[in-house]
Design a protein around this motif. Structure first.
Motif, PDB file in Angstrom:
ATOM      1  N   ASN A   1      38.415  -1.554  26.875  1.00  0.00           N
ATOM      2  CA  ASN A   1      38.250  -2.290  25.621  1.00  0.00           C
ATOM      3  C   ASN A   1      37.241  -1.602  24.703  1.00  0.00           C
ATOM      4  OD1 ASN A   1      39.810  -5.041  26.043  1.00  0.00           O
ATOM      5  ND2 ASN A   1      38.768  -4.598  27.973  1.00  0.00           N
TER       6      ASN A   1
ATOM      7  N   GLN B   1      45.378   9.075  22.289  1.00  0.00           N
ATOM      8  CA  GLN B   1      43.966   9.052  22.669  1.00  0.00           C
ATOM      9  C   GLN B   1      43.546  10.413  23.231  1.00  0.00           C
ATOM     10  OE1 GLN B   1      42.954   5.832  25.312  1.00  0.00           O
ATOM     11  NE2 GLN B   1      43.202   4.253  23.742  1.00  0.00           N
TER      12      GLN B   1
ATOM     13  N   LEU C   1      50.565   5.749  23.098  1.00  0.00           N
ATOM     14  CA  LEU C   1      49.184   5.504  22.682  1.00  0.00           C
ATOM     15  C   LEU C   1      48.204   6.274  23.559  1.00  0.00           C
ATOM     16  CD1 LEU C   1      47.275   4.093  20.792  1.00  0.00           C
ATOM     17  CD2 LEU C   1      47.381   2.054  22.232  1.00  0.00           C
TER      18      LEU C   1
ATOM     19  N   ALA D   1      43.987   4.600  15.912  1.00  0.00           N
ATOM     20  CA  ALA D   1      44.863   3.852  15.011  1.00  0.00           C
ATOM     21  C   ALA D   1      44.881   4.488  13.624  1.00  0.00           C
ATOM     22  CB  ALA D   1      44.412   2.399  14.920  1.00  0.00           C
TER      23      ALA D   1
ATOM     24  N   GLN E   1      39.850   2.892  19.934  1.00  0.00           N
ATOM     25  CA  GLN E   1      41.078   2.248  19.488  1.00  0.00           C
ATOM     26  C   GLN E   1      41.225   2.312  17.968  1.00  0.00           C
ATOM     27  OE1 GLN E   1      41.008  -1.660  21.278  1.00  0.00           O
ATOM     28  NE2 GLN E   1      40.908  -0.837  23.352  1.00  0.00           N
ATOM     29  N   GLN E   2      40.126   2.128  17.250  1.00  0.00           N
ATOM     30  CA  GLN E   2      40.176   2.168  15.786  1.00  0.00           C
ATOM     31  C   GLN E   2      40.390   3.590  15.274  1.00  0.00           C
ATOM     32  OE1 GLN E   2      36.557   0.247  14.489  1.00  0.00           O
ATOM     33  NE2 GLN E   2      37.187  -1.764  15.275  1.00  0.00           N
TER      34      GLN E   2
ATOM     35  N   ILE F   1      49.132  -0.346  28.336  1.00  0.00           N
ATOM     36  CA  ILE F   1      49.432   0.102  26.979  1.00  0.00           C
ATOM     37  C   ILE F   1      50.518   1.174  27.069  1.00  0.00           C
ATOM     38  CG2 ILE F   1      47.126  -0.427  26.082  1.00  0.00           C
ATOM     39  CD1 ILE F   1      46.475   2.558  26.219  1.00  0.00           C
TER      40      ILE F   1
ATOM     41  N   ASN G   1      36.475  -0.411  21.322  1.00  0.00           N
ATOM     42  CA  ASN G   1      36.950  -0.591  19.955  1.00  0.00           C
ATOM     43  C   ASN G   1      36.822   0.675  19.123  1.00  0.00           C
ATOM     44  OD1 ASN G   1      37.667  -3.281  20.353  1.00  0.00           O
ATOM     45  ND2 ASN G   1      35.612  -4.022  19.845  1.00  0.00           N
TER      46      ASN G   1
ATOM     47  N   ASP H   1      40.128   3.579  28.086  1.00  0.00           N
ATOM     48  CA  ASP H   1      40.332   4.293  26.829  1.00  0.00           C
ATOM     49  C   ASP H   1      39.721   5.685  26.938  1.00  0.00           C
ATOM     50  OD1 ASP H   1      41.671   2.205  25.496  1.00  0.00           O
ATOM     51  OD2 ASP H   1      39.766   1.219  25.047  1.00  0.00           O
TER      52      ASP H   1
END
Length: 766
Positions: free
Chosen positions: A392, A580, A576, A401, A397-398, A572, A394, A529
């Motif tokens: 998790n 990453q 994706l 994205a 992930q941001q 996921i 962020n 991640d």
């Protein structure tokens, strides 16, 4: 009660006992009789373990001395003509000669087993006169029964799949070859039936691919022949890796059972059964436990799936089994002492999957209440990992994205970049290089172990690595290579090395799986991640460049290969995960460039193996795989030359995607396939830099200059000589010092011969 079954068990042993025995035998340290004894003990231990766990249908003949496809070929006396086989049982020396090559004969081609990272030896039918040399399934069945009292389920590679995976015959000869092979299969099955065998598993994974009408007719012929010839033998026709094509035709075949993959082929197989039903007289082998993944199954979800199936077939028709052989996963989680508790608790390797199968069979037979505690423990373990901080992040992930919506591309097209790079590097015609790694001797491995154990400090280890770099930079210059590499002596594995330096990865101590032959790999686990933390390759590459005036390539493993050669999280999408990885590796590419490294190789040997088996899914995969590569490499200067490498796959159906990666130079294996890849370029143009591997590094033999000259000459008929590079087909990590040096000297000599032929006409100084 619903029964449990396993389609196959890992060969290598929890501590790679199998690998160690093979290599001891090859090196002459183990006599053949002792070798057979050791492998028998390993094999029996594997069977005994499944027996003790309570598996109902235990596979036999899933064990191999090298590869199950090679086993099938040699069982039928199918040996390449160059080995001068004279008939009879194939001796070990010849068996291993086919796989590894000999002084006088090249090894058979090796390629990926469907879309996995396992490699099989490609059978060569040309000139073969097939016969049953020995009934391997019968031998395995007798051993299990006599030694352990196990009523085993012999496993055989099916005729259609065997033919489809073979080479050395024209498509027009398929029926003729089937006529030769069918009586041999019948003989094997009849001998099994006479012995009292109840069930035989015939693997036909080719049935999950798109087949022509002629192949469907061949399938019907095959299994009608079996039904007529051995009417009392129960055949489980086993498919895996995807949903079966032509479902109604396949389930109508005259066999007792049909095995379907309800993990990787879940949606397609469920839809087919719901729409078309399942024959009441047949058994359904329900592959609900993932034979390729390492994650603990949600037992509640699997029970729900099985309950759905029991509304479509009766419980008496159901066998709960793995989705495919457990060959593709490590042996046991039990000995992993260094993993995070929340990660270890969410893992299931082969032995744990045996437990899952037994629990599911019990739960579907007697109700969830019978396994209530296990269900609760399972869900708690899965949730603990899902809620962890590593899954998790962020910030990552941001960032991903934001860049995934962009179109990654270099500043200028290849034609303009090539001119700029040639002006900078002034490379000769047919530049020579290697793929990256040099021999990892026992001394190199010992030094790494001393460092890992704390017996050497960081400075001592760094000094040792620099000494190795010094030796091999000097050797490369003496041999006459044009573009050098630092040798990768600090790296254990091309994926593990990077995973150890990136966030989101974890590493097992004993999580080995077989890649090919005795080559075992320990795939990293991508469980969180992925994030770049600090430069990973700059120090060694920059040091190597300081020791020579010739260019030294920076060496990275690409995002798709890292993903495909790792066990990846299942919460996921793979797309994706690839992005990453690409975002993290881009930062390493930029760090190398900033350190003055002007050639950077981003290896992608595993792009092809990730290609979905269903044709309708392939374009989407290739699109985001290419995008991930370009995302990694697109930010460098025009004069920075991006290389990549691919090996041991069929590439003819993805040449356009390879070109779309927009690497300045790609090197591709072509030696074991005897130049067949060159045919792809006879019918497809390729306008970027390319090197076709001119000798096979997986064989210990030193190739002759004439062999490589012939390969070069053929390639130059179809490729632009001004864009052609010369190199081995893969890294040299597994080879010895002398054979490496001798082979490279021969390669340079072959290159000089080619330059003498072509330099004047192409405007190069010879």
């Amino acid at each position: 009660m619903v029964k449990s079954s396993v389609l196959g068990y890992p060969r290598i042993g929890a501590d790679r006992e199998w690998k160690k025995a093979l290599e001891a035998f090859w090196s002459g340290k183990l006599e053949e009789s002792a070798f057979h004894s050791q492998l028998q003990e390993i094999r029996l231990n594997h069977l005994r373990k499944q027996q003790e766990k309570g598996i109902d249908f235990i596979s036999v003949n899933d064990f191999s001395y090298y590869d199950h496809v090679l086993d099938t070929a040699t069982m039928f006396g199918i040996v390449p003509q160059r080995f001068a086989y004279e008939g009879g049982v194939v001796p070990l020396s010849l068996y291993y000669g086919i796989a590894r090559g000999t002084k006088d004969a090249t090894a058979s081609e090796m390629t990926k087993w469907f879309n996995t990272n396992y490699h099989y030896i490609v059978p060569e039918l040309d000139g073969a006169v097939p016969t049953v040399t020995e009934n391997r399934p019968l031998i395995a069945y007798r051993e299990a029964k006599e030694k352990l009292g196990i009523e085993g389920k012999p496993v055989i590679l099916g005729p259609l799949t065997f033919l489809k995976l073979s080479k050395g015959y024209d498509v027009s000869e398929t029926d003729a070859w089937l006529e030769r092979l069918l009586p041999l299969y019948v003989q094997v099955l009849q001998e099994l039936a006479l012995e009292g065998v109840e069930w035989v598993q015939i693997d036909e994974p080719i049935l999950v691919t798109k087949l022509r009408e002629a192949d469907l007719e061949r399938v019907k012929t095959i299994y009608s022949t079996f039904a007529t010839s051995v009417p009392k033998l129960n055949i489980m026709l086993q498919t895996y890796f995807e949903s079966v094509e032509n479902y109604s035709d396949i389930v109508a075949l005259p066999v007792k059972g049909i095995g379907l993959d309800f993990v990787h082929g879940l949606s397609g197989n469920i839809a087919s059964i719901k729409e078309l039903g399942f024959p009441a007289e047949k058994v359904l082998g329900a592959g609900v436990i993932d034979g390729r993944g390492i994650w603990k199954a949600s037992l509640r979800e699997k029970l729900s799936l099985l309950q759905v199936l029991t509304r479509l077939v009766t419980a008496d028709q159901l066998i709960v089994q793995s989705s495919c052989s457990l060959l593709h996963v490590p042996v046991t989680v039990q000995h992993e002492a260094k993993l995070l508790p929340e990660l270890k608790g969410a893992l299931a390797f082969a032995d744990e999957k045996l437990d899952e199968l037994v629990l599911l069979a019990k739960g579907i037979s007697f109700g969830e209440a019978e396994i209530a505690d296990e269900l609760e423990q399972c869900e708690s373990a899965i949730q603990a990992l899902k809620q962890s901080g590593e899954r998790n992040r962020n910030d990552i992930q941001q960032a991903v994205a934001a860049i995934r919506v962009q179109e990654p591309k270099r500043n200028r097209p290849f034609v303009e970049r090539h001119l700029a790079q040639q002006n900078k590097w002034q490379l000769p015609l047919f530049p020579t290089t290697t793929i990256g790694s040099f021999p990892q001797s026992a001394e190199v491995r010992k030094a790494r172990q001393q460092w890992r154990k704390g017996e050497w400090n960081n400075e001592q280890y760094a000094d040792y690595i620099r000494e190795q770099i010094d030796i091999w930079i000097k050797l490369q210059e003496e041999i006459g290579l044009d573009v050098l590499v630092h040798g990768e002596f600090e790296r254990t594995d091309m994926v593990e090395f990077f995973g150890e330096k990136l966030a989101g990865f974890a590493f097992t101590q004993y999580g080995w799986v077989q890649s090919y032959g005795s080559r075992c790999v320990k795939p990293p686990i991508i469980f969180g991640d992925v994030a770049f933390e600090e430069a990973m390759t700059v120090e060694e590459t920059k040091y190597a460049q300081s020791k020579t005036t010739r260019p030294v390539k920076g060496m990275l493993t690409g995002p798709i290969t890292i993903m495909n050669w790792s066990f990846v999280r299942d919460d996921i999408s793979r797309e994706l995960i690839a992005y990453q990885l690409a975002y993290a590796l881009r930062q390493e590419v930029e760090a190398l460039e900033q350190a003055g490294i002007g050639m950077i190789q981003v290896d992608e040997p595993a792009v092809r193996e990730g290609l979905p088996l269903k044709e309708e899914d392939q374009a989407e995969y290739l699109s985001w795989a290419v995008k991930a590569f370009r995302m990694t490499t697109c930010t460098v200067q025009d004069t920075t030359q991006i290389h990549t490498h691919m090996c041991y796959c069929e590439f003819h159906d993805m040449i356009d995607s390879i070109e779309a990666m927009d690497a300045d130079v790609i090197s591709i294996e072509t030696s074991r396939s005897h130049g067949e890849l060159i045919h792809s370029f006879e019918v497809n143009t390729y306008e970027l830099g390319i090197g076709l591997g001119v000798y096979d590094i997986h064989s210990p033999r030193v190739p002759r200059v004439e062999e490589m000259t012939s390969m070069i000459d053929r390639a130059l008929h179809v490729l632009d000589p001004k864009l052609f590079w010369i190199n081995p087909d893969c890294g040299l990590k597994t080879r010895g010092y002398e054979e490496t040096v001798d082979s490279l000297r021969n390669m340079v000599e072959a290159t000089e011969i080619a330059r003498a032929k072509h330099s004047v006409s192409l405007g190069f100084n010879s």
